[in-house]
Design a protein around this motif. Structure first.
Motif, mmCIF file in Angstrom:
data_model
loop_
_atom_site.group_PDB
_atom_site.id
_atom_site.type_symbol
_atom_site.label_atom_id
_atom_site.label_comp_id
_atom_site.label_asym_id
_atom_site.label_seq_id
_atom_site.Cartn_x
_atom_site.Cartn_y
_atom_site.Cartn_z
ATOM 1 N N GLY A 22 0.793 -1.221 0.000
ATOM 2 C CA GLY A 22 0.000 0.000 0.000
ATOM 3 C C GLY A 22 0.822 1.265 0.000
ATOM 4 O O GLY A 22 0.316 2.338 -0.365
ATOM 5 N N ASP A 23 2.099 1.153 0.379
ATOM 6 C CA ASP A 23 2.984 2.326 0.379
ATOM 7 C C ASP A 23 3.849 2.419 -0.880
ATOM 8 O O ASP A 23 4.561 3.410 -1.055
ATOM 9 N N PHE A 24 3.798 1.383 -1.704
ATOM 10 C CA PHE A 24 4.523 1.421 -2.976
ATOM 11 C C PHE A 24 3.616 0.770 -4.019
ATOM 12 O O PHE A 24 3.478 -0.444 -4.068
ATOM 13 N N ARG A 25 2.993 1.611 -4.841
ATOM 14 C CA ARG A 25 1.914 1.176 -5.726
ATOM 15 C C ARG A 25 2.373 1.135 -7.181
ATOM 16 O O ARG A 25 3.522 1.436 -7.494
ATOM 17 N N PHE A 26 1.452 0.761 -8.048
ATOM 18 C CA PHE A 26 1.764 0.679 -9.474
ATOM 19 C C PHE A 26 2.251 2.025 -10.013
ATOM 20 O O PHE A 26 3.187 2.082 -10.818
ATOM 21 N N CYS A 27 1.633 3.112 -9.560
ATOM 22 C CA CYS A 27 2.040 4.433 -10.054
ATOM 23 C C CYS A 27 3.461 4.770 -9.597
ATOM 24 O O CYS A 27 4.211 5.435 -10.337
ATOM 25 N N ASP A 28 3.834 4.317 -8.408
ATOM 26 C CA ASP A 28 5.207 4.542 -7.933
ATOM 27 C C ASP A 28 6.205 3.762 -8.784
ATOM 28 O O ASP A 28 7.280 4.268 -9.124
ATOM 29 N N ALA A 29 5.834 2.525 -9.129
ATOM 30 C CA ALA A 29 6.717 1.708 -9.967
ATOM 31 C C ALA A 29 6.857 2.325 -11.355
ATOM 32 O O ALA A 29 7.944 2.295 -11.954
ATOM 33 N N ALA A 30 5.756 2.869 -11.878
ATOM 34 C CA ALA A 30 5.810 3.485 -13.212
ATOM 35 C C ALA A 30 6.800 4.636 -13.236
ATOM 36 O O ALA A 30 7.573 4.793 -14.194
ATOM 37 N N ARG A 827 12.135 -4.602 4.495
ATOM 38 C CA ARG A 827 11.026 -4.054 3.708
ATOM 39 C C ARG A 827 10.785 -2.573 4.033
ATOM 40 O O ARG A 827 9.735 -2.028 3.704
ATOM 41 N N ARG A 828 11.766 -1.952 4.664
ATOM 42 C CA ARG A 828 11.639 -0.517 4.923
ATOM 43 C C ARG A 828 11.590 0.251 3.597
ATOM 44 O O ARG A 828 12.138 -0.201 2.589
ATOM 45 N N PRO A 829 10.931 1.409 3.566
ATOM 46 C CA PRO A 829 10.821 2.177 2.318
ATOM 47 C C PRO A 829 12.200 2.539 1.757
ATOM 48 O O PRO A 829 13.149 2.785 2.503
ATOM 49 N N VAL A 830 12.290 2.552 0.442
ATOM 50 C CA VAL A 830 13.532 2.890 -0.261
ATOM 51 C C VAL A 830 13.404 4.300 -0.834
ATOM 52 O O VAL A 830 12.377 4.649 -1.422
ATOM 53 N N ASP A 831 14.437 5.099 -0.671
ATOM 54 C CA ASP A 831 14.452 6.462 -1.217
ATOM 55 C C ASP A 831 14.926 6.395 -2.672
ATOM 56 O O ASP A 831 16.118 6.535 -2.969
ATOM 57 N N PHE A 832 13.974 6.176 -3.568
ATOM 58 C CA PHE A 832 14.325 6.055 -4.981
ATOM 59 C C PHE A 832 14.665 7.402 -5.606
ATOM 60 O O PHE A 832 15.461 7.462 -6.553
ATOM 61 N N ASP A 833 14.083 8.474 -5.091
ATOM 62 C CA ASP A 833 14.422 9.798 -5.621
ATOM 63 C C ASP A 833 15.906 10.080 -5.414
ATOM 64 O O ASP A 833 16.590 10.609 -6.316
ATOM 65 N N LYS A 834 16.401 9.740 -4.248
ATOM 66 C CA LYS A 834 17.818 9.935 -3.953
ATOM 67 C C LYS A 834 18.675 9.150 -4.940
ATOM 68 O O LYS A 834 19.674 9.683 -5.473
#
Length: 996
Positions: A22-30, A827-834
């Protein structure tokens, strides 16, 4: 086994695992796709994204295989994400779960139907329920061990709540929901009926309708009915009854109030035990029996995933189950939005070989139909049959025909190979993770570590003995129900022969436990009356070990078990009995895997802590590291047999991330250093221990594990303002899980809160961030060289993964330093922007300053992780541009000579005129602060066979060229040149001779 990979199988060049929730969705993957494409990734490797239990953070608790998980986004969101993948020519490998579904929480419609209709449920064949269990009181019922206390206590506390919704009755237990069988509605509807008669005259339409509904309920066929027509009648009429009842209540408020009041009465009054008799009587009539969760140990009668009550196994061997659970997946395969599959827990299936064959066949049908512009649902049956016949004919010519990329989650033990008849491309890569970690461990120091560990914990542990005892513990306390069921089955088989019928149930069950406890692999794969030689050896080994360990038990019992497992039928064994023997063997095979997993991975691995970098899924902690020769041997075999298997270093299942293991492995290089640390830290911290029941807590083994955990997970950069507190909390949570998994001083089943709190107190005390904390000050002085060597280790293992035979897989976030522990920490959130900003910065810096200057800059400041990102980016892009070299290229180990020869792993990949050499150092603590240049490597060199002097190679990490030179009749590359500017090298043959 030389795999014949043919047809349209789309093989990735590199995969990247994403954890959807729920914290990492299809739109985030896109949004992430362009970054991953730029990184060099060819395929996203997606965690399960089918409909899972609400709030699931991992997706393995599926409740509907034919719906996308709405918490991840809509179908339009999914389509947009897939369109983005296709725009970047990227594929998607889906992690698919065929073994089990979530059966708790009331969201699984198939399971709810089974609970409402029992053995005659339309979905009864989906779930692996034993309707004739050992406990006769459970005949035609299913035990649901979900209650937090004894049934009577929960009932009289008012925690089981009857409700009425839209014409149907339900029982709720917090978030769990269970249907009431319509056949048993009458007691609720007729309770206090005389009071309703006061409101309505006997001929009132509403009153007559209620009585008519009750009559219809009484005429419903019972849930044990097996006659097809009667079952259809019940399904039809029970829904009619619900609709009539809801209409009646909607149109007649007094009737609704009457039923609501009855529901209130049935729910009882806390403090008045007799008031719950009505609800108790109602529950006794249901298909299910709600029970305390502890009863699952002995009496549960549905197969589970391991010992997890919430995950009920499904019978994938049934054709209808296979077809219905794969409908959406095959649709996605046909669309091309899923281009590969990762099959979870293949060992849990009744017949994995048959499953993989059916799966490849189904994928072939869908992809071929898609190429013709159709789909399975709208294609004439004759065309479908023609395509499937085409596949079957190809299968006869080449049994390993694999038209679709599929890997199976399979844990291979020492010297075990993937079953040769599985039509898949390989495994998910645990074996590589263990191999590359083992390569970084100094095998010469094993005995010193044994002695040091024994001295510190004040006992001499034996890993094989620990594993044996823990498997026995699991069978007794976690999986007793499964063992009892299998023991009764074996007893039934013994009764059919005069020579074996005197064996008692107890002796057969105990002997069976002994054989399973000594089983050397997760399972065997007998599915016909012919037992493979490989499986025969495993069975004979286990039985022989069990016999030797139990001299007081009759040898004939073990001989009988061996006869059954090897299908050595007696002359008197008839055809039907032979089928029963084979069925027993296949059920036995489904049990040995979970026992191994729970006893080894989830228990023994938390008890034997000598060097925990080796305690990895599929690992052999008793073997202290891996020799260079063995590592090369595994790579050669993989190139020959499974060239497209995955290569992992971190996964969602690993006990520690790759960077934690890489750092802990450094400890193996200097036992004296580690011994001094242990003694010093133990002395500093002994005042923080708490006495619990006369024993100091934590115990010595827990303390030993704790120090390794702190060393391995300590961040590479300084803590942020809140970082230290978060780190302490992570260590606390890890130690809680580790202690409960070890099952020594506490456990999940029997928590010991006093011991656990004492360990938490110790963690808090030794990590308190105050100037007077001597341990923390010593830790900060001690760790920097370890941290640096660990990072260099990580660079080497990353290069080895990217260059070795197989498909490199990267777990989300690990392109930078990642010091995660076991789930849920990983499974902690990953900072992909960084990461995206960093990658773009690397690209621009290389353009502006050149590759060599960038490499030197990154090496000078490694803490921020850009150096690892740089290595991943350069290797994956090179691999993608030269995919045939890595997919079809031969593997040649290269000899390293000189004083530092043991410090370098080097090999060549070559194919069709292309060649590349990987050079990965190890044991960095012996190489100085900066492992580069002549001082470090002196006269050490790589021998390049089949080449002449003067051949040039370009290091893709620096852009510099190195040239082969002659020495003592050999052609060599000096390591001082190869590793002059960067700690690892990937050398591309330039294929032009330079002036000499």
């Amino acid at each position: 086994m030389q795999q014949n990979v043919t047809l349209e199988a789309r093989v990735p060049t590199a995969t990247y695992r994403l954890q959807f929730n729920g914290d990492f969705r299809f739109c985030d993957a896109a949004r992430l796709v362009p970054y991953l494409d730029a990184l060099g990734v060819s395929d996203i490797y997606a965690s399960p994204f089918l409909k899972a239990r609400t709030g699931s953070m991992h997706g393995y608790d599926i409740v509907d295989h034919n719906r996308l998980n709405p918490e991840l986004g809509s179908r339009d969101d999914f389509n947009a994400y897939c369109a983005m993948l296709q725009r970047h020519s990227m594929g998607q490998i889906l992690d698919f779960v065929p073994n089990h579904m979530c059966v708790e929480g009331g969201e699984n419609e198939r399971w709810l139907d089974l609970l409402e209709n029992g053995p005659s449920s339309a979905h009864g064949e989906f779930f692996d329920v034993d309707w004739s269990p050992v406990k006769k009181e459970l005949t035609d019922k299913v035990l649901i061990p979900v209650l937090g206390d004894q049934y009577g206590t929960i009932l009289e506390n008012g925690e089981l709540v009857l409700s009425f919704q839209e014409g149907a009755f339900f029982i709720s237990y917090y978030e769990h929901r269970f249907p009431i069988i319509p056949k048993t509605y009458s007691p609720i509807l007729t309770h206090r009926l005389h009071e309703l008669e006061r409101l309505f005259p006997p001929d009132h339409e509403a009153y007559r309708e209620l009585l008519s509904i009750v009559t219809a309920i009484d005429h419903l066929p019972f849930y044990t009915e097996r006659d097809t027509e009667r079952v259809r009648e019940r399904y039809r009429e029970k829904e009619v009854i619900k609709r009539r009842l809801w209409t009646l209540c909607s149109e007649n408020w007094p009737i609704k109030e009457f039923i609501d009041e009855n529901v209130r009465i049935f729910n009882g009054e806390k403090g008045n035990p007799r008031s719950f008799d009505l609800l108790d009587g109602l529950l006794r009539q249901q298909v299910y029996r709600l029970a305390h969760w502890r009863t699952a140990t002995d009496e549960i009668n549905y197969r589970r995933f391991f010992d997890i009550n919430a995950l009920g196994a499904i019978r994938m061997e049934t054709p209808r189950v296979f077809e219905e659970t794969h409908r959406l997946v095959m649709e996605l395969v046909s669309e091309g939005t899923v281009t590969g599959l990762r099959i979870d827990h293949a060992d849990g299936l009744y017949d994995p070989t048959d499953y993989f064959r059916r799966l490849q066949r189904a994928c072939f049908l869908e992809t071929r139909l898609a190429s013709l512009g159709g789909s399975a649902g709208e294609t004439p049956e004759t065309l479908r049959e023609t395509i499937l016949q085409m596949y079957d004919e190809m299968l006869e010519v080449s049994p390993q025909t694999m038209p679709f990329y599929i890997v199976g989650e399979k844990i291979l033990m020492k010297n075990e190979r993937l079953p040769e008849d599985w039509p898949i491309h390989g495994t998910t890569g645990y074996e590589f993770a263990n191999a590359v970690t083992g390569l970084m461990v100094d095998t010469r120091n094993g005995r010193e570590f044994d002695a040091m560990y024994a001295r510190f914990i004040q006992e001499r542990p034996n890993f094989a003995e620990i594993t044996y005892l823990k498997k026995k513990q699991v069978m007794r306390f976690s999986m007793g129900g499964e063992i009892n069921t299998l023991g009764h089955y074996l007893n039934t088989l013994s009764e059919s022969n005069r020579h074996t019928r005197d064996f008692t149930l107890g002796s057969l069950t105990r002997a069976l436990m002994e054989v399973i406890a000594h089983f050397p692999v997760y399972r065997t794969y007998t599915a016909t009356r012919k037992v493979a030689d490989r499986d025969r050896q495993y069975i004979e080994y286990a039985v022989a070990k069990a016999k030797r360990r139990n001299p007081a038990m009759s040898e004939s019992i073990f001989t009988f078990i061996e006869d059954v497992l090897l299908l050595r039928f007696y002359d008197s064994t008839g055809g039907e009995e032979q089928k029963q023997w084979l069925d027993f063997v296949m059920k036995f095979q489904q049990l040995t895997g979970p026992v191994m997993a729970k006893g080894l991975e989830d228990t023994a691995f938390y008890v034997f802590n000598r060097l925990v970098a080796l305690n990895e899924v599929g690992g052999t902690p008793e073997r202290f590291g891996l020799t260079m020769e063995a590592f090369h041997g595994q790579n050669i075999e993989r190139a020959r047999s499974t060239p497209f298997t995955m290569l992992a270093t971190s996964t969602h299942d690993t006990k520690r991330s790759e960077d934690v293991r890489a750092r802990i492995s450094v400890l193996s290089e200097d036992p004296t250093f580690w011994h001094d640390c242990l003694m010093r830290w133990s002395r500093i911290n002994r005042g923080h221990k708490v006495i619990v029941q006369g024993v100091k807590v934590p115990d010595r083994n827990e303390e030993y594990l704790l120090y390794q955990t702190i060393v391995g997970a300590w961040p590479a950069e300084e803590f942020t303002a809140d970082g230290h507190g978060a780190f302490v909390d992570r260590v606390r949570q890890y130690m809680l899980k580790a202690m409960r998994e070890a099952k020594v001083n506490t456990s999940w089943i029997n928590p010991n809160p006093v011991h656990e709190e004492a360990v938490h107190h110790f963690v808090d005390a030794i990590l308190r961030n105050v100037p007077t904390n001597g341990f923390l000050a010593d830790l900060r002085r001690t760790l920097p060289p370890l941290v640096r060597c660990g990072m260099l280790n990580s660079l080497s293992q990353t290069l080895l993964k990217a260059a070795s035979p197989g498909i490199p897989d990267f777990y989300q976030g690990t392109e930078l330093w990642d010091f995660s522990l076991v789930d849920p920490d990983n499974r902690r959130p990953v900072d992909f922007d960084k990461r995206s900003v960093m990658l773009e910065g690397l690209r621009l810096a290389e353009q502006e300053r050149g590759t060599l200057a960038l490499a030197r800059e990154l090496l000078a400041d490694m803490a921020d992780g850009r150096v690892k990102l740089f290595l991943v980016w350069k290797t994956l892009c090179f691999r993608r541009d030269h995919r045939s070299l890595f997919e079809a290229g031969k593997y040649l180990p290269l000899e390293v000579q000189g004083e530092r020869s043991d410090n370098v792993c080097a090999f060549e990949r070559y194919n069709d005129g292309e060649s590349v050499i990987a050079v990965a150092p190890r044991f960095f603590s012996r190489l100085g602060a900066v492992p580069a240049g002549g001082e470090t490597w002196q006269d050490s060199r790589i021998v390049i066979p089949f080449e002449s002097a003067g051949c040039a190679y370009r290091n893709i990490f620096t852009g510099k060229r190195v040239v082969t030179s002659p020495r003592e009749g050999q052609t060599i590359l000096p390591l001082a040149d190869v590793l002059a500017d960067f700690p690892v090298a990937l050398l591309e043959a330039v294929r032009e001779e330079l002036p000499r």
